[in-house]
Design a protein around this motif. Structure first.
Motif, PDB file in Angstrom:
ATOM      1  N   ASN A 148       0.828  -1.204   0.000  1.00  0.00           N
ATOM      2  CA  ASN A 148       0.000   0.000   0.000  1.00  0.00           C
ATOM      3  C   ASN A 148       0.868   1.263   0.000  1.00  0.00           C
ATOM      4  O   ASN A 148       0.809   2.064  -0.895  1.00  0.00           O
ATOM      5  CB  ASN A 148      -0.941   0.008   1.214  1.00  0.00           C
ATOM      6  CG  ASN A 148      -1.975  -1.097   1.160  1.00  0.00           C
ATOM      7  OD1 ASN A 148      -2.489  -1.414   0.094  1.00  0.00           O
ATOM      8  ND2 ASN A 148      -2.280  -1.686   2.298  1.00  0.00           N
ATOM      9  N   GLY A 149       1.686   1.395   1.037  1.00  0.00           N
ATOM     10  CA  GLY A 149       2.537   2.565   1.136  1.00  0.00           C
ATOM     11  C   GLY A 149       2.840   2.834   2.595  1.00  0.00           C
ATOM     12  O   GLY A 149       2.280   2.223   3.510  1.00  0.00           O
ATOM     13  N   ILE A 150       3.736   3.780   2.838  1.00  0.00           N
ATOM     14  CA  ILE A 150       4.143   4.073   4.208  1.00  0.00           C
ATOM     15  C   ILE A 150       3.061   4.795   4.972  1.00  0.00           C
ATOM     16  O   ILE A 150       2.993   4.731   6.200  1.00  0.00           O
ATOM     17  CB  ILE A 150       5.459   4.879   4.220  1.00  0.00           C
ATOM     18  CG1 ILE A 150       6.078   4.852   5.620  1.00  0.00           C
ATOM     19  CG2 ILE A 150       5.245   6.300   3.717  1.00  0.00           C
ATOM     20  CD1 ILE A 150       7.499   5.356   5.675  1.00  0.00           C
ATOM     21  N   GLY A 151       2.165   5.496   4.261  1.00  0.00           N
ATOM     22  CA  GLY A 151       1.071   6.186   4.932  1.00  0.00           C
ATOM     23  C   GLY A 151       1.571   7.132   5.996  1.00  0.00           C
ATOM     24  O   GLY A 151       2.505   7.895   5.797  1.00  0.00           O
ATOM     25  N   GLY A 152       0.956   7.053   7.170  1.00  0.00           N
ATOM     26  CA  GLY A 152       1.362   7.920   8.263  1.00  0.00           C
ATOM     27  C   GLY A 152       2.241   7.240   9.288  1.00  0.00           C
ATOM     28  O   GLY A 152       2.609   7.864  10.290  1.00  0.00           O
TER      29      GLY A 152
END
Length: 504
Positions: A385-389
């Motif tokens: 997904n991604g590193i996000g927060g």
């Protein structure tokens, strides 16, 4: 009066049109900023109309692809639909859609995976190029032109400020009672003109309840009445409950040691089953008067609010299940004053996370012996997904946890490995690792001490002996490099074995 009184600005009411007409303002090669954060507050009509235009253009042999900027993940009818028609050439700063993930990993779509607190600033600096069109969902347009935000804020303020053209979607599904739930801060000037952000408590208001837009930039308004993507949560499994028990018990230990008050410090939790299981564990625990300073309000936080154990929560978005949404919609007024939604550049701001002393709880894909964490890539190269927060909170938290089951794929993959295949959070930023096997407090330990504790407490029994053997052989073969012992020729052997044989 349009949309049952939702659009009352005399300057803007005449700009109401269809989604199809609004989508005509988007052309090939443009960058489009949209509202939406974790399935809440995304535009419901214009992306679908845009996808139809793209599909028709492709059928004629014409190129039609755009860059898509958001707050975080959106929904299948946005990311999934636009990916399905091969209408995206760039995506940022986060994605959770499986169709788009496949195209990113196939190299068709360029993906800019950014810390969520950084994305607005990077847009202002021009790192992403100009923003041509913003498509933003709101709950209402007031007579003075101010906008009542919906179920998420995300990067909406920045998109409205930066876009050359603005399309508004006014969604009657969003409760009109949401007015007053938001705090939009307009003081994040670029260096060297910054001033300290005057926020010292999770529920302190420092901005306005409304979004602002230059009416001259609004080229279309589309009326909708459609729900957010309210995905059901699976009940926490036994592994999730075990991790929650370990984590809650560790918080008791920190309170007993005098390192945090009996009401704990402000909580942040990532999305998913483990986060909800932790909230469920806190529901049965003795802590009272808790607060949260986080990104997303999931069902677990709503449960804590309803119980009275959680006094208040500051976030940037809702992320509720259908059951949770119904509970909120039945009486939104009961949450007013206890729920505050902010722009993500504030909800995730490192300065505020550090000042408030946040306790951060986030998931991971894998961790290595020394505490480095990979939260984004499978086998080093394929984005999930991604590193996000997670990075915003982990590096700046007073106390952080990274949680994961000890194995995946039925035991074929160990979540504890000699060296992570991709690093998102270095050993210097990771305090506590938790699996269903146990909990490893890494604070104050040297790398070799960390390795011993991670193996003993977090690794699955099927992999412990091999991990211990790796460390011991690394020490023996490189006697002058024992600070962080590694066998460079074997460091990724487990990952290579999985790729070749289907098992680590």
């Amino acid at each position: 009066m349009a949309a049952a009184g939702r659009i009352t600005c005399p300057v803007l009411v005449d700009r109401v049109t269809t989604a199809e007409e609004a989508a005509r303002h988007v052309e090939h090669g443009m960058s489009v900023g949209i509202s939406g954060f974790t399935g809440a507050g995304y535009p419901k009509a214009v992306p679908g109309a845009l996808a139809e235009r793209m599909e028709a253009a492709h059928a004629r042999g014409e190129e039609f692809r755009v860059g898509l900027w958001s707050g975080a993940s959106t929904a299948p009818e946005v990311d999934g639909r636009l990916a399905d028609v091969h209408g995206l050439d760039k995506r940022l700063p986060y994605n959770g859609d499986p169709t788009l993930r496949r195209l990113i990993n196939a190299g068709e779509v360029d993906y800019v995976d950014a810390h969520l607190s950084h994305s607005a600033q990077q847009a202002w600096f021009g790192f992403y190029g100009p923003l041509d069109v913003a498509v933003v969902e709101v709950a209402a347009v007031l007579p003075n032109g101010l906008l009542v935000p919906g179920s998420s804020v995300g990067n909406n303020k920045t998109w409205l400020d930066q876009a050359e053209k603005v399309i508004l979607e006014v969604n009657s599904w969003q409760p009109r009672d949401l007015e007053g739930f938001h705090d939009v801060y307009h003081g994040t000037a670029l260096p060297p003109h910054r001033i300290p952000i005057q926020l010292t408590h999770p529920m302190q208001r420092i901005g306005d309840p409304y979004l602002r837009v230059d009416p001259a930039k609004v080229v279309a308004i589309v009326e909708t009445d459609a729900p957010d993507r309210n995905s059901p949560f699976d009940p926490p499994d036994e592994a999730s409950r075990r991790m929650a028990e370990l984590l809650v018990d560790f918080l008791r230990h920190e309170v007993a040691a005098g390192r945090m008050p009996p009401s704990l410090l402000p909580l942040q939790s990532g999305v998913g089953n483990v986060a909800n299981a932790v909230m469920e564990g806190l529901l049965d625990a003795e802590f009272e008067g808790m607060t949260a300073f986080t990104e997303v309000i999931q069902d677990g936080l709503l449960d804590l609010l309803d119980s009275g154990k959680l006094a208040a929560v500051s976030a940037t978005s809702f992320g509720l299940s259908p059951v949770g949404v119904r509970r909120f919609l039945d009486n939104p007024g009961s949450y007013k004053g206890r729920v505050l939604l902010r722009s993500q550049e504030i909800s995730n701001h490192p300065e505020l996370v550090r000042r408030l002393g946040v306790v951060a709880i986030n998931g991971m894909i894998e961790a290595d012996l020394y505490g480095n964490v990979n939260s984004t890539h499978v086998m080093g190269s394929a984005i999930m997904n991604g590193i996000g927060g997670s990075g915003d909170f982990a590096r700046n938290a007073y106390l952080n946890f990274f949680v994961s089951p000890s194995t995946a794929k039925g035991g074929a993959i160990s979540s504890i490995v000699p060296m992570v295949s991709h690093v998102d959070h270095t050993e210097h930023d990771v305090h506590v690792l938790v699996t269903e096997q146990g909990l490893a407090d890494l604070r104050g330990l040297s790398p070799t001490d960390r390795a011993e504790r991670v193996i003993a407490h977090c690794a699955h029994p099927d992999y412990r002996d091999r991990l211990t053997d790796y460390v011991e052989r690394a020490k023996a073969e490189r006697p002058n490099a024992r600070h962080t012992p590694h066998l460079l020729g074997e460091a990724f052997a487990w990952h290579l074995s999985y790729l070749e044989t289907g098992h680590m």
